[in-house]
Design an enzyme around this catalytic site. Structure first.
Site, PDB file in Angstrom:
ATOM      1  N   TYR A 163       0.835  -1.216   0.000  1.00 40.22           N
ATOM      2  CA  TYR A 163       0.000   0.000   0.000  1.00 40.22           C
ATOM      3  C   TYR A 163       0.863   1.257   0.000  1.00 40.22           C
ATOM      4  O   TYR A 163       0.706   2.131  -0.859  1.00 40.22           O
ATOM      5  CB  TYR A 163      -0.903  -0.011   1.231  1.00 40.22           C
ATOM      6  N   ASP A 164       1.813   1.331   0.929  1.00 36.18           N
ATOM      7  CA  ASP A 164       2.612   2.547   1.084  1.00 36.18           C
ATOM      8  C   ASP A 164       3.410   2.853  -0.184  1.00 36.18           C
ATOM      9  O   ASP A 164       3.434   3.994  -0.655  1.00 36.18           O
ATOM     10  CB  ASP A 164       3.613   2.392   2.238  1.00 36.18           C
ATOM     11  N   VAL A 205      -9.460   1.448  13.457  1.00 29.81           N
ATOM     12  CA  VAL A 205      -9.770   1.442  14.879  1.00 29.81           C
ATOM     13  C   VAL A 205     -11.182   1.944  15.184  1.00 29.81           C
ATOM     14  O   VAL A 205     -11.910   1.328  15.982  1.00 29.81           O
ATOM     15  CB  VAL A 205      -8.686   2.204  15.677  1.00 29.81           C
ATOM     16  N   TYR A 222      -4.512  -2.695  20.225  1.00 30.60           N
ATOM     17  CA  TYR A 222      -3.202  -3.268  19.894  1.00 30.60           C
ATOM     18  C   TYR A 222      -2.127  -2.494  20.641  1.00 30.60           C
ATOM     19  O   TYR A 222      -2.144  -1.267  20.680  1.00 30.60           O
ATOM     20  CB  TYR A 222      -2.978  -3.238  18.384  1.00 30.60           C
ATOM     21  N   GLY A 223      -1.187  -3.221  21.216  1.00 32.10           N
ATOM     22  CA  GLY A 223      -0.171  -2.580  22.049  1.00 32.10           C
ATOM     23  C   GLY A 223      -0.802  -2.177  23.373  1.00 32.10           C
ATOM     24  O   GLY A 223      -1.775  -2.779  23.818  1.00 32.10           O
ATOM     25  N   ASP A 224      -0.251  -1.117  23.982  1.00 37.75           N
ATOM     26  CA  ASP A 224      -0.761  -0.716  25.290  1.00 37.75           C
ATOM     27  C   ASP A 224      -1.789   0.403  25.211  1.00 37.75           C
ATOM     28  O   ASP A 224      -2.214   0.926  26.242  1.00 37.75           O
ATOM     29  CB  ASP A 224       0.401  -0.324  26.221  1.00 37.75           C
ATOM     30  N   ARG A 229      -3.447   8.696  17.425  1.00 36.27           N
ATOM     31  CA  ARG A 229      -3.915   8.873  16.059  1.00 36.27           C
ATOM     32  C   ARG A 229      -4.701  10.173  16.007  1.00 36.27           C
ATOM     33  O   ARG A 229      -5.302  10.583  17.009  1.00 36.27           O
ATOM     34  CB  ARG A 229      -4.848   7.732  15.627  1.00 36.27           C
ATOM     35  N   ASP A 289       3.394  -1.680  12.164  1.00 36.12           N
ATOM     36  CA  ASP A 289       2.327  -0.750  12.496  1.00 36.12           C
ATOM     37  C   ASP A 289       2.924   0.606  12.862  1.00 36.12           C
ATOM     38  O   ASP A 289       3.775   0.685  13.733  1.00 36.12           O
ATOM     39  CB  ASP A 289       1.522  -1.284  13.690  1.00 36.12           C
TER      40      ASP A 289
END
Lengths: 328, 328
Positions: A163-164, A205, A222-224, A229, A289
């Site tokens: 994608y990027d 999200v 996801y993560g902590d 964002r 991510d």
């Protein structure tokens, strides 16, 4: 503090009727663009192959006298043979990680062949070409917030690179057609945008949280949950697009809301709006991510004038309202 | 210090006869690859459209019983219908700034459609796919020297982006075909390489200097001549490619000579080798010109074993000898 401007900002709302072809018209952003342009009196030709677009988004306008639809994969050509176009807006692409990782080759193709087919069509019609690029061209940025002059930090061989790198390529070929063939181009880098009509399985999200909350499930973080964002409501994005079409500017322009929220703050706003307590389930961060992304909107403001963005509270409220009507 | 290895390093020199298709076979690197493979007993199918390749490079092998040539633009397909291929080596692309800036769209296409056509052909034949990428994916690097894990610093909309972004895209689609279709891929990032058969109008520094010196003209130095480059002799590159074909490794591998020289040091070596004094004319740096690039070759060494690179003195001597026979 300067006085707020009193002059109306030029946008498609005040222009003569235009004939606008939108690739990805059945996608989240494409369908909102189509809606706005039709409401303003323009003619819209939608194109989609439904690889990630939704048929229900085409059905919204199917009966509209100024809307026509072509089912086609724009990577293999845009079979439009109608009257002279004013704009080709290239918004086709899988855009959420689960979709583009499911279709890596198709995602790469719509960025390369798809963009080029749009540029050729615009060139043939003497039309403007409008590229939907993305904040993902900044990758995992080392500069914060990101101005358009930042060159980015993208892993060319990572699992997100389909994608990027496709979007970076799309920008490069857009500039090449502008420089070498004189096409009147625009490039926007879209930051995280949300609103009604996102796919429930979109994987991003806000959609995840809204639909998990409506189903009474715990929200997956996801993560902590400390990663931030910025969230832009869809109407603000569409307003920015509409204004940029009226400005003769060819380099990339960020379109996003710079207000930052952590995942945990986002959940608090959602809890308040839905007037309920939400449970959370923590999971490991997926590969590549990006940790943090926030638009620098100095260029955007100076080109497009001041905006009154929709607040996260209000935007979430509208999103939840529509999602309640279409449970997943 | 470790003892030098006594085992022969596996390479195409010791493999069974292979059938190898090379795109860009009439280019500088492509023609040296073809020569080596033919000398080793392999069968070579060359493909070129001569957008920057030279017909004289095809004529070198035209009479060879194991060489066939297809004149075609690989961006529009690779019209090969012969026996099963063992390798598709994708080396087609304008590769010097004056060439790719003259053909920006063609350069973008051979990176996207051209690479994809090569991948599809390799997939159909169950063959390996070997991508010639470039140190330009590192752009104007902020890390020095550059390991393969460095993500680069490329301007996606600059005048060089038609080449840099095309190659980053080529890497991304190569990894996508490897991951999602199981193609047995290789990716090399080629650093500055020189030697006989470069185009006299190639525009790169060694060719410019050699031909200017032979014509008795002053050597053009951009900037103040303090920028450094590493220079790899073509035979070392071909040796690295040949060895990598025998190693099952799919992520990018740098191929370059890490010894650095400033432009002014390069001129001193050339003066010594040609036994003459050379005049210099200074000109401003072109836009987006990378300041400095040098390969980190730890991964290369550990995968491919030790190399005895040709010295700049010897490489320049051979390059000047051949250039004298073909004055520009």
């Amino acid at each position: 503090m300067t006085e707020p401007t009193q002059q109306p900002v030029p946008s498609t709302a005040t222009s003569d009727p235009l004939r606008i072809l939108i690739t990805g018209s059945a996608g989240f952003i494409g369908s909102h663009l189509a809606e706005r342009f039709l409401n303003e009196g323009h003619t819209v030709i939608g194109v989609d192959n439904y690889i990630s677009g939704q048929r229900s988004n085409t059905e919204l306008f199917q009966e509209h006298p100024r809307f026509t639809f072509i089912e086609a994969d724009v990577s293999y050509g845009i079979p439009y043979e109608g009257e002279k176009l004013d704009w080709v807006m290239h918004f086709a692409s899988p855009a959420s990680p689960p979709h583009y990782q499911q279709f890596p080759v198709e995602t790469l193709m719509v960025g390369a062949q798809g963009t080029q087919n749009g540029l050729k069509l615009a060139h043939a019609h003497g039309a403007g070409f409008f590229l939907a690029s993305t904040s993902e061209v900044y990758g995992d940025p080392l500069v914060h917030p990101q101005p358009e002059t930042y060159w980015g930090n993208v892993n060319p061989i990572g699992v997100r690179s389909c994608y990027d790198e496709a979007k970076r390529y799309a920008e490069a070929i857009t500039m090449a057609y502008h420089r070498s063939r004189g096409v009147n181009t625009r490039i926007i880098r879209i930051f995280n945008t949300y609103g009604p009509r996102m796919r429930p399985d979109d994987g991003r999200v806000i959609t995840n949280f809204v639909h998990q909350a409506l189903r009474g499930e715990p929200l997956t973080v996801y993560g902590d949950g400390s990663q931030t964002r910025s969230f832009q409501y869809i109407d603000d994005l569409v307003e920015g697009i509409s204004r940029l079409m009226m400005v003769m500017y060819h380099e990339p322009v960020n379109l996003g809301n710079p207000d930052e929220f952590t995942m945990l703050e986002l959940i608090q706003v959602l809890e308040k709006g839905m007037d309920t307590n939400l449970n959370v389930r923590f999971e490991p961060l997926p590969g590549d991510d990006p940790k943090q992304r926030q638009p620098n909107i100095e260029r955007t403001r100076s080109l497009l004038g001041p905006m009154q963005p929709v607040s996260l509270e209000n935007g979430l409220e509208r999103t939840v309202q529509i999602a309640r009507l279409n449970p997943s």
